[in-house]
Motif scaffolding. Structure first.
Motif, PDB file in Angstrom:
ATOM      1  N   PHE A  47     -15.451   5.048   2.157  1.00 15.74           N
ATOM      2  CA  PHE A  47     -14.078   5.530   1.982  1.00 15.74           C
ATOM      3  C   PHE A  47     -13.150   4.373   1.591  1.00 15.74           C
ATOM      4  CE2 PHE A  47     -16.096   8.627   4.723  1.00 15.74           C
ATOM      5  CZ  PHE A  47     -15.677   9.815   4.157  1.00 15.74           C
ATOM      6  N   GLY A  48     -12.122   4.717   0.809  1.00 18.54           N
ATOM      7  CA  GLY A  48     -11.145   3.708   0.383  1.00 18.54           C
ATOM      8  C   GLY A  48      -9.758   3.991   0.909  1.00 18.54           C
ATOM      9  N   ALA A  49      -9.527   5.200   1.390  1.00 20.43           N
ATOM     10  CA  ALA A  49      -8.230   5.586   1.965  1.00 20.43           C
ATOM     11  C   ALA A  49      -8.465   6.853   2.785  1.00 20.43           C
ATOM     12  CB  ALA A  49      -7.191   5.858   0.877  1.00 20.43           C
ATOM     13  N   ILE A  50      -7.570   7.069   3.740  1.00 18.22           N
ATOM     14  CA  ILE A  50      -7.702   8.255   4.600  1.00 18.22           C
ATOM     15  C   ILE A  50      -6.367   8.977   4.652  1.00 18.22           C
ATOM     16  CG2 ILE A  50      -8.193   9.079   6.944  1.00 18.22           C
ATOM     17  CD1 ILE A  50      -9.902   6.535   7.345  1.00 18.22           C
ATOM     18  N   ILE A  51      -6.425  10.279   4.453  1.00 21.96           N
ATOM     19  CA  ILE A  51      -5.262  11.151   4.654  1.00 21.96           C
ATOM     20  C   ILE A  51      -5.450  11.828   6.011  1.00 21.96           C
ATOM     21  CG2 ILE A  51      -4.125  13.263   3.876  1.00 21.96           C
ATOM     22  CD1 ILE A  51      -4.939  12.492   1.001  1.00 21.96           C
ATOM     23  N   ALA A  52      -4.422  11.757   6.849  1.00 24.42           N
ATOM     24  CA  ALA A  52      -4.514  12.390   8.174  1.00 24.42           C
ATOM     25  C   ALA A  52      -3.337  13.347   8.341  1.00 24.42           C
ATOM     26  CB  ALA A  52      -4.501  11.331   9.274  1.00 24.42           C
ATOM     27  N   ALA A  53      -3.647  14.628   8.499  1.00 20.53           N
ATOM     28  CA  ALA A  53      -2.609  15.661   8.584  1.00 20.53           C
ATOM     29  C   ALA A  53      -2.618  16.284   9.968  1.00 20.53           C
ATOM     30  CB  ALA A  53      -2.859  16.739   7.529  1.00 20.53           C
ATOM     31  N   ALA A  80       1.337   5.246   6.287  1.00 19.46           N
ATOM     32  CA  ALA A  80       2.243   5.593   5.190  1.00 19.46           C
ATOM     33  C   ALA A  80       2.505   7.089   5.273  1.00 19.46           C
ATOM     34  CB  ALA A  80       1.613   5.226   3.853  1.00 19.46           C
ATOM     35  N   THR A  81       3.710   7.456   5.625  1.00 18.40           N
ATOM     36  CA  THR A  81       3.997   8.872   5.911  1.00 18.40           C
ATOM     37  C   THR A  81       4.705   9.533   4.744  1.00 18.40           C
ATOM     38  OG1 THR A  81       4.197   8.279   8.237  1.00 18.40           O
ATOM     39  CG2 THR A  81       5.093  10.420   7.581  1.00 18.40           C
ATOM     40  N   GLY A 117      -0.253   9.588   6.362  1.00 12.36           N
ATOM     41  CA  GLY A 117      -0.036  10.695   7.286  1.00 12.36           C
ATOM     42  C   GLY A 117       0.741  11.826   6.640  1.00 12.36           C
ATOM     43  N   ILE A 118       0.284  13.040   6.865  1.00 15.03           N
ATOM     44  CA  ILE A 118       1.044  14.238   6.450  1.00 15.03           C
ATOM     45  C   ILE A 118       1.517  14.941   7.712  1.00 15.03           C
ATOM     46  CG2 ILE A 118       1.086  16.386   5.135  1.00 15.03           C
ATOM     47  CD1 ILE A 118      -1.479  15.523   3.732  1.00 15.03           C
ATOM     48  N   PRO A 119       2.837  14.929   7.977  1.00 17.76           N
ATOM     49  CA  PRO A 119       3.342  15.720   9.094  1.00 17.76           C
ATOM     50  C   PRO A 119       3.330  17.202   8.706  1.00 17.76           C
ATOM     51  CG  PRO A 119       4.980  14.111   8.285  1.00 17.76           C
ATOM     52  CD  PRO A 119       3.914  14.224   7.263  1.00 17.76           C
TER      53      PRO A 119
END
Ligand code: RP5
Length: 164
Positions: free
Chosen positions: A57-63, A111-112, A84-86
């Motif tokens: 992985f090179g980046a992670i999106i966390a929602a 990074a939100t 981050g995705i709120p």
């Protein structure tokens, strides 16, 4: 090419999160999608982030919604960029998740993006990958130009309707 990890706290987040997946698909960026919760399945969330770099992985999106600590918990266990995705869920319509996600203390960045900002989360990943991938940079430029064209043609239609 590195993969993007898309993690969400609940499958109830999927209607929003699927827009991130679609955007990555549009750019030909590989990704995996998982439901890992910081409080319901903390061990799975931890193991994913601990092993993310070595797993390609090179980046992670966390929602996540409500008291959303998923992005911070993921970021605690990796030095990959975490976005981050709120999620707008619950009685506070995402303000709770926004503040929980964006207000990270110094040292562990998240990074939100905007509440439910799944498309921008994916675009940020594409931009990060484009630093070392010229073909992605080119695709980003083309998308910007296409978006500009769409707005210009909408402007033309509105001007024709009202400015005789
Ligand atoms: C968060 O709580 C999830 O990310 C979701 O946004 C919210 C509600 O989860 P469910 O009760 O729908 O599973 O952890």
């Amino acid at each position: 090419m590195k993969k993007v990890g898309i993690i969400m706290g609940s499958d109830s987040d999927l209607p929003v999160v699927s827009k991130a997946a679609q955007t990555l698909k549009d750019f030909g960026v590989p990704f995996e999608v998982h439901v890992f919760s910081a409080h319901r399945t903390p061990e799975e969330a931890k193991q994913f982030s601990l092993n993310a770099r070595k797993n390609g992985f090179g980046a992670i999106i966390a929602a996540a919604g409500m008291a959303a600590h998923l992005a911070g918990a993921i970021a605690a266990n990796t030095t990959l960029p975490v976005i981050g995705i709120p999620i707008n869920s619950g009685k506070l319509s995402g303000i709770d998740a926004l503040l929980s996600t964006v207000q990270m203390p110094s040292g562990i960045p998240v990074a939100t993006v905007a509440i439910d900002g799944a498309v921008n989360a994916a675009l940020l990943c594409v931009e990060i990958f484009s630093v070392t991938d010229d073909s992605l940079a080119e695709k980003l430029s083309k998308k910007r130009a296409a978006d500009t064209e769409k707005v210009l043609s909408k402007n033309k239609a509105v001007e024709e309707q009202f400015n005789n």
